[in-house]
Motif scaffolding. Sequence first.
Motif, PDB file in Angstrom:
ATOM      1  N   LYS A 259      -7.650  21.419 -30.571  1.00 24.38           N
ATOM      2  CA  LYS A 259      -7.899  20.747 -31.276  1.00 24.38           C
ATOM      3  C   LYS A 259      -7.843  18.889 -31.149  1.00 24.38           C
ATOM      4  O   LYS A 259      -8.752  18.243 -31.530  1.00 24.38           O
ATOM      5  N   ASP A 260      -6.614  19.215 -30.220  1.00 23.43           N
ATOM      6  CA  ASP A 260      -6.462  17.662 -30.052  1.00 23.43           C
ATOM      7  C   ASP A 260      -7.116  17.099 -28.989  1.00 23.43           C
ATOM      8  O   ASP A 260      -7.618  15.610 -28.624  1.00 23.43           O
ATOM      9  N   TYR A 261      -7.067  18.095 -28.171  1.00 24.61           N
ATOM     10  CA  TYR A 261      -7.798  17.785 -26.218  1.00 24.61           C
ATOM     11  C   TYR A 261      -7.737  18.558 -25.493  1.00 24.61           C
ATOM     12  O   TYR A 261      -7.260  20.319 -25.655  1.00 24.61           O
ATOM     13  N   THR A 262      -8.117  18.173 -23.745  1.00 27.04           N
ATOM     14  CA  THR A 262      -8.352  19.558 -23.058  1.00 27.04           C
ATOM     15  C   THR A 262      -7.277  19.785 -22.411  1.00 27.04           C
ATOM     16  O   THR A 262      -6.280  18.612 -21.759  1.00 27.04           O
ATOM     17  N   ILE A 263      -6.899  20.733 -22.564  1.00 23.09           N
ATOM     18  CA  ILE A 263      -5.707  21.961 -22.008  1.00 23.09           C
ATOM     19  C   ILE A 263      -5.715  22.094 -20.468  1.00 23.09           C
ATOM     20  O   ILE A 263      -4.657  21.943 -19.659  1.00 23.09           O
ATOM     21  N   PHE A 264      -7.149  22.155 -19.977  1.00 20.41           N
ATOM     22  CA  PHE A 264      -7.382  22.889 -18.951  1.00 20.41           C
ATOM     23  C   PHE A 264      -8.938  22.967 -18.262  1.00 20.41           C
ATOM     24  O   PHE A 264      -9.697  22.626 -19.503  1.00 20.41           O
ATOM     25  N   LYS A 265      -9.068  22.147 -17.159  1.00 14.24           N
ATOM     26  CA  LYS A 265     -10.502  21.874 -16.881  1.00 14.24           C
ATOM     27  C   LYS A 265     -10.121  22.287 -15.398  1.00 14.24           C
ATOM     28  O   LYS A 265      -9.111  22.342 -14.855  1.00 14.24           O
ATOM     29  N   GLY A 266     -10.854  23.426 -15.174  1.00 17.10           N
ATOM     30  CA  GLY A 266     -10.887  23.907 -13.746  1.00 17.10           C
ATOM     31  C   GLY A 266     -11.813  25.603 -13.147  1.00 17.10           C
ATOM     32  O   GLY A 266     -12.544  25.691 -13.977  1.00 17.10           O
TER      33      GLY A 266
END
Length: 91
Positions: free
Chosen positions: A6-13
């Motif tokens: 809910k706060d931010y992106t943890i992983f993009k890939g």
Amino acid sequence: MEIADKDYTIFKGYVIYKIVADKLSMTKVRGMHVLQHIDIPFAKITNLIVEDYYGTDCVSFTYQDKKYSFIYTGYGESQSLIHQLYKALKA
């Protein structure tokens, strides 16, 4: 693949995924390096949503308070993923 809480992106890939019995099995990768393996039981998936994202399908769902989004899975792959998830979740 994008994973966010809910706060931010943890992983993009990128991920390698497959449907195995009663779960979605994913391995996060970056280049040739395996970062993490995740098994998500279908019974624990909530909020499955398929929506248009700049002309392609975005498949997203929630698991353990994190939003998992498959943004572009390749030609024809998103339809296969959608079909497999709907089929597994209805079983």
